[in-house]
Design an enzyme around this catalytic site. Structure first.
Site, short mmCIF file in Angstrom:
data_model
loop_
_atom_site.label_atom_id
_atom_site.label_comp_id
_atom_site.label_asym_id
_atom_site.label_seq_id
_atom_site.Cartn_x
_atom_site.Cartn_y
_atom_site.Cartn_z
N PRO A 58 0.83 -1.20 0.00
CA PRO A 58 0.00 0.00 0.00
C PRO A 58 0.87 1.25 0.00
O PRO A 58 2.04 1.20 0.37
CB PRO A 58 -0.80 -0.12 1.29
CG PRO A 58 0.06 -0.97 2.18
CD PRO A 58 0.73 -1.94 1.26
N GLY A 59 0.26 2.35 -0.40
CA GLY A 59 1.00 3.61 -0.50
C GLY A 59 1.22 3.99 -1.94
O GLY A 59 1.21 5.17 -2.28
N ASP A 61 -0.82 2.93 -4.57
CA ASP A 61 -2.15 3.21 -5.12
C ASP A 61 -3.09 3.53 -3.97
O ASP A 61 -3.94 2.74 -3.57
CB ASP A 61 -2.63 1.98 -5.91
CG ASP A 61 -3.94 2.23 -6.66
OD1 ASP A 61 -4.39 3.40 -6.71
OD2 ASP A 61 -4.51 1.26 -7.18
N THR A 82 -3.48 3.58 2.04
CA THR A 82 -4.46 3.45 3.11
C THR A 82 -5.66 4.36 2.84
O THR A 82 -5.51 5.54 2.53
CB THR A 82 -3.81 3.81 4.47
OG1 THR A 82 -2.75 2.91 4.73
CG2 THR A 82 -4.81 3.78 5.59
N ASN A 107 9.04 9.31 3.61
CA ASN A 107 7.76 9.98 3.38
C ASN A 107 7.10 10.35 4.70
O ASN A 107 7.28 9.67 5.71
CB ASN A 107 6.83 9.09 2.54
CG ASN A 107 5.94 8.20 3.39
OD1 ASN A 107 4.90 8.64 3.88
ND2 ASN A 107 6.34 6.94 3.55
N GLY A 110 1.02 11.03 5.64
CA GLY A 110 -0.06 11.21 6.60
C GLY A 110 -1.43 10.76 6.11
O GLY A 110 -2.43 11.46 6.31
N PHE A 111 -1.48 9.57 5.48
CA PHE A 111 -2.76 9.00 5.03
C PHE A 111 -3.54 9.96 4.14
O PHE A 111 -4.76 10.12 4.28
CB PHE A 111 -3.63 8.60 6.23
CG PHE A 111 -3.21 7.35 6.95
CD1 PHE A 111 -2.17 6.55 6.50
CD2 PHE A 111 -3.87 6.96 8.12
CE1 PHE A 111 -1.80 5.39 7.18
CE2 PHE A 111 -3.52 5.80 8.80
CZ PHE A 111 -2.48 5.02 8.34
N ASN A 169 -4.15 -1.10 9.40
CA ASN A 169 -2.85 -0.43 9.44
C ASN A 169 -2.76 0.45 10.68
O ASN A 169 -3.40 1.51 10.75
CB ASN A 169 -2.67 0.41 8.17
CG ASN A 169 -1.29 1.07 8.10
OD1 ASN A 169 -0.46 0.90 8.98
ND2 ASN A 169 -1.07 1.84 7.05
N SER A 172 1.70 3.25 10.72
CA SER A 172 2.28 4.42 10.07
C SER A 172 2.87 5.36 11.10
O SER A 172 2.22 5.66 12.11
CB SER A 172 1.22 5.16 9.25
OG SER A 172 1.73 6.41 8.80
N ASN A 174 3.33 8.47 10.55
CA ASN A 174 2.99 9.82 10.12
C ASN A 174 1.63 10.32 10.58
O ASN A 174 1.21 11.42 10.22
CB ASN A 174 3.07 9.89 8.58
CG ASN A 174 4.47 9.58 8.09
OD1 ASN A 174 5.45 10.04 8.65
ND2 ASN A 174 4.56 8.75 7.05
N THR A 175 0.92 9.52 11.37
CA THR A 175 -0.31 9.95 12.03
C THR A 175 -0.05 9.91 13.52
O THR A 175 0.14 8.83 14.09
CB THR A 175 -1.49 9.02 11.67
OG1 THR A 175 -1.72 9.09 10.26
CG2 THR A 175 -2.75 9.45 12.40
N LYS A 208 -0.96 -4.93 9.97
CA LYS A 208 0.33 -4.39 9.54
C LYS A 208 0.99 -3.69 10.73
O LYS A 208 0.42 -2.77 11.32
CB LYS A 208 0.14 -3.39 8.40
CG LYS A 208 1.43 -2.88 7.76
CD LYS A 208 1.10 -1.95 6.59
CE LYS A 208 2.34 -1.39 5.90
NZ LYS A 208 2.99 -2.41 5.04
N ASN A 237 6.10 -2.00 8.35
CA ASN A 237 5.92 -0.69 7.74
C ASN A 237 7.29 0.03 7.68
O ASN A 237 8.33 -0.58 7.91
CB ASN A 237 4.91 0.13 8.56
CG ASN A 237 4.14 1.13 7.72
OD1 ASN A 237 4.69 1.80 6.87
ND2 ASN A 237 2.84 1.24 7.97
N TYR A 308 7.55 -1.73 -2.86
CA TYR A 308 7.09 -0.48 -3.45
C TYR A 308 8.29 0.37 -3.85
O TYR A 308 8.53 0.65 -5.03
CB TYR A 308 6.16 0.26 -2.49
CG TYR A 308 5.77 1.68 -2.89
CD1 TYR A 308 6.09 2.22 -4.14
CD2 TYR A 308 5.07 2.49 -2.01
CE1 TYR A 308 5.72 3.51 -4.49
CE2 TYR A 308 4.70 3.78 -2.35
CZ TYR A 308 5.04 4.28 -3.59
OH TYR A 308 4.68 5.56 -3.92
#
Length: 348
Positions: A58-59, A61, A82, A107, A110-111, A169, A172, A174-175, A208, A237, A308
């Site tokens: 993921p990430g 698409d 996500t 990266n 942040g979703f 998920n 991450s 970034n959240t 994840k 992740n 990815y």
């Protein structure tokens, strides 16, 4: 070869703009049928049949726009997202940084996504174009949500009818505060709510997790995942740690992916294999760039792998090339299937 010739022009563009053009190109270009995979690559995981074990993480698409194109490029499965219940813009740009010298990316997106409501009709159309490819949908919580568990419940209810599997998920970086859901009590509450929401739908749920875990965290996650009948664990992740890097972008905040993550992600896979005793399927992610990397994860305990960042550096034919070479590696060691090789080095 064509991609390597074009790469200087692509890399001259700001990273997120280049990514947007890539998605647009995949939507516009007429692609042929998916290349045939060697039967030795076929595998069965979590009740699902995969023509090969190489998946898109993921990430790439985020909005579920091109999973069919990814299957036609040779991936056995594509995980989109996500996706959050409500659309959100993510963090301020710039928020993707190439570390070319390290074959890595940082990266802090942040979703960012258009939300589940907009993705649903698009993914309904995609289902008929996937052929034998498996569709995973990665769900997350909105940054400003007052009840993140409720967001995951909503995501599960919205997306399960369209997914071959769902990924929860919680890893991450970034959240803010999201990784706290990996704590044993919070994780048990979250997974119980998601599984209750799905009821008897039968959609497998994957979890994840982050690579930045302590041994006690790993034991707790395995215990909760087993208790809640999670179908597979995705290891892992991006990392907030910073191994030795050469790029000028090394000091950017966010999650690091690509080649420098390889050893940490491999070690975490081995840790989860040991903690679980092979009782729960594992999916290896992080620093996988070629068939040898994929084979190493499989032998260490991964039933499937995802990539990815490597496609950014190696180009769109990476999955097809990896499948060809992976089949040869399996046969050379006397394996008649991927499943025979899973954990073969870990269990010695």
């Amino acid at each position: 070869m064509l991609y390597q010739l074009a790469k200087p022009l692509i890399f001259a563009l700001e990273a997120e703009r280049a990514h947007g053009l890539t998605i647009a190109g995949l939507k516009a270009l007429p692609l042929g049928p998916a290349p045939k995979s060697d039967p030795v690559l076929a595998t069965h995981v979590a009740g699902l049949d995969f023509v090969n074990p190489i998946g898109m993480a993921p990430g790439f698409d985020k909005n579920g726009e091109v999973p069919d194109a990814l299957i036609r490029m040779g991936f056995g499965f594509a995980e989109v997202g996500t996706l959050t219940p409500l659309p959100q813009p993510g963090n301020p740009r710039p928020r993707i940084f190439r570390l070319v010298e390290d074959k890595a990316v940082i990266n802090r997106l942040g979703f960012n996504n258009q939300g589940q409501e907009k993705a649903i009709p698009r993914l309904k159309r995609m289902r008929g174009r996937m052929g034998k490819g498996v569709l995973g949908i990665n769900i997350g919580a909105n940054k400003d949500s007052d009840d993140r568990i409720a967001d995951y419940v909503t995501g599960a209810q919205n997306m399960a009818p369209l997914a071959d599997y769902l990924t929860v998920n919680i890893s991450s970086p970034n959240t803010p505060g999201l990784r706290a859901l990996q704590d044993k009590g919070a994780l048990a509450e979250l997974l119980a709510a998601v599984m209750d929401a799905l009821g008897k739908s039968g959609t497998p749920v994957f979890l994840k997790v982050a690579p930045d875990l302590e041994p006690a965290d790993i034991d707790d996650i395995v215990a909760v995942a087993t208790d809640r009948k999670i179908a597979a664990l995705i290891i892992s992740n991006t990392t907030i740690t910073r191994p030795s890097l050469r790029s000028a972008n090394q000091s950017e905040t966010g999650g690091l992916s690509g080649a420098p993550l390889k050893e940490l992600a491999l070690q975490r896979l081995k840790d989860f294999r040991k903690a679980s005793g092979g009782t729960i399927p594992l999916i290896g992610v992080g620093g996988i760039a070629n068939a040898e990397d994929a084979y190493e994860r499989i032998c260490a305990g991964a039933s499937l792998v995802q990539l990815y960042t490597a496609m950014i550096y190696e180009g769109p034919t990476i999955a097809a090339a990896m499948n060809c070479r992976l089949a040869k590696l399996l046969k050379a060691d006397g394996f008649s299937s991927v499943s025979e090789a899973v954990g073969s080095s870990a269990d010695k």
